[in-house]
Design an enzyme around this catalytic site. Sequence first.
Site, mmCIF file in Angstrom:
data_model
loop_
_atom_site.group_PDB
_atom_site.id
_atom_site.type_symbol
_atom_site.label_atom_id
_atom_site.label_comp_id
_atom_site.label_asym_id
_atom_site.label_seq_id
_atom_site.Cartn_x
_atom_site.Cartn_y
_atom_site.Cartn_z
ATOM 1 N N ASN A 51 3.002 -9.128 4.771
ATOM 2 C CA ASN A 51 2.753 -7.968 5.411
ATOM 3 C C ASN A 51 2.960 -8.388 6.898
ATOM 4 O O ASN A 51 2.996 -9.371 7.396
ATOM 5 C CB ASN A 51 1.217 -7.442 5.327
ATOM 6 C CG ASN A 51 0.120 -8.593 5.781
ATOM 7 O OD1 ASN A 51 0.223 -9.598 5.600
ATOM 8 N ND2 ASN A 51 -0.878 -8.278 6.322
ATOM 9 N N GLU A 53 2.565 -6.626 10.878
ATOM 10 C CA GLU A 53 1.771 -5.680 11.396
ATOM 11 C C GLU A 53 2.511 -5.462 12.857
ATOM 12 O O GLU A 53 3.257 -6.410 13.126
ATOM 13 C CB GLU A 53 0.386 -6.486 11.751
ATOM 14 C CG GLU A 53 -0.457 -6.465 10.358
ATOM 15 C CD GLU A 53 -2.076 -6.797 10.807
ATOM 16 O OE1 GLU A 53 -2.375 -7.336 11.803
ATOM 17 O OE2 GLU A 53 -2.637 -6.631 9.846
ATOM 18 N N CYS A 62 3.410 -3.371 4.566
ATOM 19 C CA CYS A 62 2.771 -4.034 3.551
ATOM 20 C C CYS A 62 3.715 -5.170 2.795
ATOM 21 O O CYS A 62 5.004 -4.924 2.588
ATOM 22 C CB CYS A 62 2.087 -3.178 2.201
ATOM 23 S SG CYS A 62 1.045 -1.955 2.844
ATOM 24 N N GLU A 64 4.198 -5.985 -0.153
ATOM 25 C CA GLU A 64 4.950 -5.286 -1.505
ATOM 26 C C GLU A 64 6.137 -4.851 -1.127
ATOM 27 O O GLU A 64 7.044 -4.868 -1.749
ATOM 28 C CB GLU A 64 4.058 -4.254 -2.159
ATOM 29 C CG GLU A 64 2.699 -5.136 -3.045
ATOM 30 C CD GLU A 64 1.421 -4.860 -1.718
ATOM 31 O OE1 GLU A 64 1.555 -5.027 -0.519
ATOM 32 O OE2 GLU A 64 0.155 -4.463 -2.228
ATOM 33 N N CYS A 95 -1.402 -0.496 -2.120
ATOM 34 C CA CYS A 95 -1.935 0.728 -1.627
ATOM 35 C C CYS A 95 -0.753 1.929 -2.354
ATOM 36 O O CYS A 95 -0.115 1.532 -2.902
ATOM 37 C CB CYS A 95 -1.931 0.711 -0.224
ATOM 38 S SG CYS A 95 -0.174 0.866 0.336
ATOM 39 N N CYS A 98 2.870 1.879 -1.349
ATOM 40 C CA CYS A 98 3.413 0.727 -2.258
ATOM 41 C C CYS A 98 3.665 1.000 -3.458
ATOM 42 O O CYS A 98 4.660 0.905 -4.062
ATOM 43 C CB CYS A 98 2.681 -0.518 -1.835
ATOM 44 S SG CYS A 98 3.080 -1.354 -0.311
HETATM 45 ZN ZN LIG Z 1 0.968 -1.021 0.684
#
Ligand SMILES: [Zn+2]
Length: 142
Positions: A51, A53, A62, A64, A95, A98
Site C-alpha cells: 500500500n 498512502e 492498496c 493488491e 477491500c 480491490c
Molecule cells: Zn483494496
Amino acid sequence: MTTPDGPETPEGGHALEARAATAQRKAYAPYSKFRVGAAVQMSGQVFEGANVENASYGLTICAERVAVFAAALAGAHRLEAIAVCSDASPPSSPCGACRQVLLEFAPDPAAVTVTAINSLGERRAWTLAELIPDGFSGRELP
Ligand SMILES: [Zn+2]
C-alpha cells in the site's frame, strides 16, 4: 528464488504468501500505520505490491492493486492467485475496490485463490468468486 526487482517464475501457495510478507515491509503507510503487502501470480509470474498512502487520503492505493497493476504493466493479464499480508487479526481480506480489480483479470473467479495472512501466523483463504459473487465484468459490456 526471490529477487526484489521483478517478476518471478510460478511459485506454490506458501511461497506466494512469503512474497506478500516481504512486500509488506515495503509499504508506505505513514498515516494509518496499516502496512499491507500483496503478491499476485498472473500469467505464470509473481508480482509484489504494497500500500502507498498519500497526505490526501483518498489518493491512497492498496497493496493488491499495486501488485495487479505491476503485472498488467508487464503484460501479465491472467490472475491465478493472490496472497495478502497485514498485521490485522484475523487477517484482512481485500477491500471492495480491490475485489473488483482482481475480477477484471480473472477469467474464472472460482479458480482464483485469495489468501490472507498476518504476522501472527493466522491464515484465511477464499476463492475470488466467494469474495465478489455476481460481480460486474467486461463480459457485460457491449
Ligand atoms: Zn483494496
